[in-house]
Design an enzyme around this catalytic site. Structure first.
Site, PDB file in Angstrom:
ATOM      1  N   ARG A  47      77.713  38.956  -3.268  1.00  0.00           N
ATOM      2  CA  ARG A  47      78.819  38.619  -4.142  1.00  0.00           C
ATOM      3  C   ARG A  47      79.238  40.058  -4.933  1.00  0.00           C
ATOM      4  O   ARG A  47      80.680  39.935  -5.418  1.00  0.00           O
ATOM      5  CB  ARG A  47      78.201  37.556  -5.461  1.00  0.00           C
ATOM      6  N   LYS A 178      51.495  42.635   9.417  1.00  0.00           N
ATOM      7  CA  LYS A 178      50.612  43.640   9.094  1.00  0.00           C
ATOM      8  C   LYS A 178      49.672  44.213  10.203  1.00  0.00           C
ATOM      9  O   LYS A 178      49.374  43.172  11.094  1.00  0.00           O
ATOM     10  CB  LYS A 178      49.599  43.489   7.867  1.00  0.00           C
ATOM     11  N   ASP A 231      52.532  31.114  -3.983  1.00  0.00           N
ATOM     12  CA  ASP A 231      52.940  32.299  -3.739  1.00  0.00           C
ATOM     13  C   ASP A 231      52.293  33.313  -2.701  1.00  0.00           C
ATOM     14  O   ASP A 231      52.606  34.006  -1.782  1.00  0.00           O
ATOM     15  CB  ASP A 231      52.936  33.317  -5.068  1.00  0.00           C
ATOM     16  N   HIS A 236      50.212  33.550   2.885  1.00  0.00           N
ATOM     17  CA  HIS A 236      49.441  34.433   3.520  1.00  0.00           C
ATOM     18  C   HIS A 236      48.151  34.373   3.608  1.00  0.00           C
ATOM     19  O   HIS A 236      47.407  34.722   4.759  1.00  0.00           O
ATOM     20  CB  HIS A 236      49.699  35.944   2.483  1.00  0.00           C
ATOM     21  N   LYS A 336      46.513  38.356  -9.639  1.00  0.00           N
ATOM     22  CA  LYS A 336      47.291  39.752  -9.891  1.00  0.00           C
ATOM     23  C   LYS A 336      46.524  40.058 -11.273  1.00  0.00           C
ATOM     24  O   LYS A 336      45.656  39.282 -11.955  1.00  0.00           O
ATOM     25  CB  LYS A 336      48.940  39.010 -10.590  1.00  0.00           C
TER      26      LYS A 336
HETATM   27  C1  BG6 Z   1      54.678  38.473  -1.804  1.00  0.00           C
HETATM   28  C2  BG6 Z   1      54.125  37.740  -3.163  1.00  0.00           C
HETATM   29  O1  BG6 Z   1      54.760  37.590  -0.571  1.00  0.00           O
HETATM   30  O2  BG6 Z   1      53.545  39.220  -1.279  1.00  0.00           O
HETATM   31  C3  BG6 Z   1      54.346  38.799  -4.181  1.00  0.00           C
HETATM   32  O3  BG6 Z   1      55.511  37.144  -3.517  1.00  0.00           O
HETATM   33  C4  BG6 Z   1      53.083  39.620  -3.800  1.00  0.00           C
HETATM   34  O4  BG6 Z   1      53.703  38.240  -5.131  1.00  0.00           O
HETATM   35  C5  BG6 Z   1      53.188  40.100  -2.330  1.00  0.00           C
HETATM   36  O5  BG6 Z   1      52.941  40.915  -4.588  1.00  0.00           O
HETATM   37  C6  BG6 Z   1      51.801  40.919  -1.775  1.00  0.00           C
HETATM   38  O6  BG6 Z   1      52.229  41.586  -0.522  1.00  0.00           O
HETATM   39  P1  BG6 Z   1      51.334  42.866  -0.228  1.00  0.00           P
HETATM   40  O7  BG6 Z   1      51.850  43.320   0.951  1.00  0.00           O
HETATM   41  O8  BG6 Z   1      51.669  43.903  -0.956  1.00  0.00           O
HETATM   42  O9  BG6 Z   1      49.982  42.302  -0.153  1.00  0.00           O
END
Ligand code: BG6
Length: 499
Positions: A47, A178, A231, A236, A336
């Site tokens: 935008r 990765k 998240d 992951h 975190k």
């Molecule tokens: C993201 C999350 O998908 O992965 C984040 O939304 C997180 O909250 C991040 O910090 C971590 O990724 P990496 O590659 O730093 O382990």
């Protein structure tokens, strides 16, 4: 490797953080190693009111060395929610294609808020921009989060599949990009020694940690609606579980691998009812001091309500109900503001059946461990007992290790670099498939729902700089295990992440 076919990469959300921090640097790396297409252009959409020139200036101001990428960048200012602006996009793509003689192949990258993931494809399709013909392809890359729960993920999949075929959709889970995660497959399936042991007969339990030392930073607004389970764990960490637990695919090909991952997700034993508080521990970081520095608690972060009950830590004990893994616990945790940033998988093998040296000083009688370090200090470590020279049979645990940094060519590509290249090449192996994403949501949904409905399930506070709530330690210690501590405490340097 061959250069990918010529195409235009359209990035929705082109002035955003992801584009600046990850996508443009990934393209620069591909350019450096000569893996961008012969004819290629990026068309940023947003935008904000940039021209090609001012967009290049903005991007350049965020890069140390912009190199040769800038002339490839273009910009179109438009509102992606306005259907009537799509003819403008179609015209600009035509113009760019003919100016640069680029075939009509296009990747659309949705680096936007998730609320646009259904709208943009709908409008693109209404202008015929998703239609493939002959050798001409159209692909779409979708960032996470893919849905907020099973229902929304399923709805999004159904809506996308109205305009696109599954093989045109690339759902990002950057952990799959990765190098070290992909190496799990190579370690398991290219070596004869591991796979015969890789099952319930020899493996006692598996531990997976993905910890971060940072807090939520400026992402409080997003994070508070998400939390650690959505998240990090739903995507992951479950993908890591999938790679560790899957059966050997028949071939290294997208669907063969993704079929096996899906089967793992479908075999996850549901965690419901009374099992939830026992098997899933949630925590939230509190205001505290780490090495003399004051750290704000989660509830004081920008964009986070003072009463927030969103978890910034989750630890889970899960089981995979299939022939290979019956009865083997998988302990996974993420959070975190933990002591350090580390992601690793630890496979704990059974102790030797007859503990001959157990009463000898130094012998723990515990099993061997294989540590697969995803990041940082990427590598693999096998721990086993050796005799200490001298009288008696004193046993000491020693390490056999491999560090990526010791390779002559130790360059580890960034996840986004690999993933973008794969999409350009039409390889979706390292992207999440619709059915697997939905199966992962089906597993976490009952937990999210129970947490929401039952406020009595504790949300444990934990001080910043610790490994989360103590109950998470008790969950694993109650069964006579401990989480592996990946850190060595260095007085001045803070915590150093040791492999
Ligand atoms: C993201 C999350 O998908 O992965 C984040 O939304 C997180 O909250 C991040 O910090 C971590 O990724 P990496 O590659 O730093 O382990």
């Amino acid at each position: 490797m061959n250069k990918p076919p010529d195409h235009i990469l359209v990035i929705f959300g082109a002035s955003g953080d992801l584009t600046r921090r990850k996508l443009i640097p990934a393209l620069m790396e591909l350019q450096k190693i000569d893996l961008l297409p012969q004819r290629f252009a990026v068309l940023g959409i947003g935008r904000s009111n940039y021209t090609d020139l001012t967009y290049r200036e903005m991007i350049s101001s965020h890069l140390d060395e912009p190199g040769e990428i800038l002339p490839l960048l273009h910009y179109l200012s438009m509102d992606p929610e306005d259907k009537d602006s799509y003819p403008k996009l179609a015209a600009r793509l035509q113009e760019l294609g003919s100016q640069r003689e680029i075939a009509e192949n296009i990747i659309f990258y949705l680096a936007t808020p998730p609320s646009l993931y259904a709208t943009i494809p709908l409008f693109l399709s209404s202008k015929g921009l998703l239609t493939e013909s002959g050798d001409i392809w159209r692909r779409i890359i979708i960032e996470k989060p893919f849905g907020m729960d099973y229902t929304s993920a399923h709805k999004l999949n159904r809506s996308l599949l109205k305009y696109l075929k599954e093989d045109q959709i690339y759902r990002i889970d950057h952990y799959l990009g990765k190098e070290t995660v992909q190496n799990v497959l190579v370690t398991r399936f290219s070596n004869g020694i591991f796979e015969p042991l890789w099952n319930r007969n020899f493996i006692h339990h598996v531990e997976i940690t993905a910890s971060e030392s940072i807090g939520v930073g400026t992402r409080g607004g997003y994070y508070d609606h998400s939390g650690a389970l959505r998240d990090m764990l739903q995507n992951h960490l479950l993908q890591l579980v999938g790679f560790v637990a899957m059966e050997p695919p028949t071939v290294i090909a997208s669907d063969a691998i993704r079929n096996e991952i899906l089967k793992v997700f479908q075999s996850l034993r549901p965690i419901t009812g009374d099992a939830i508080p026992k098997q899933v521990i949630r925590g939230q970081y509190m205001t505290s001091h780490v090495r003399g520095e004051a750290m704000p608690g989660y509830r004081s972060e920008e964009g986070v309500p003072e009463e927030s009950r969103t978890e910034t830590f989750v630890a889970m004990k899960l089981f995979i109900d299939n022939w290979r893994w019956g009865g083997v616990p998988f302990y996974v945790r993420t959070g975190k503001r933990l002591p350090t940033r580390v992601s690793e998988i630890v496979v704990h093998f059974n102790a030797s059946p007859h503990p001959l040296f157990c009463d000898q000083q130094g012998s723990s009688g515990k099993g061997n461990q294989l540590v697969i370090r995803i990041q940082p200090n990427e590598g693999i470590l096998l721990k086993f007992g050796m005799k200490v020279p001298g009288a008696g049979f004193k046993v000491q645990e020693v390490n056999m290790d491999f560090h990526y940094k010791d390779l002559a060519d130790s360059y580890i590509p960034e996840a986004y670099q690999r993933l973008l290249l794969d999409c350009m090449q039409g390889d979706s192996t390292l992207y999440a498939r619709a059915d697997a994403v939905e199966a992962a949501w089906q597993f976490v949904d009952p937990i999210l729902k129970t947490w929401e409905e039952n406020q009595g399930i504790p949300l444990h506070g934990y001080p910043c700089g610790t490994w989360g709530p103590e109950v998470a330690d008790q969950m694993i210690e109650g069964e006579d295990h401990t989480w592996r501590c990946p850190c060595k405490n260095l007085a001045d340097d803070g915590l150093y992440c040791e492999l």
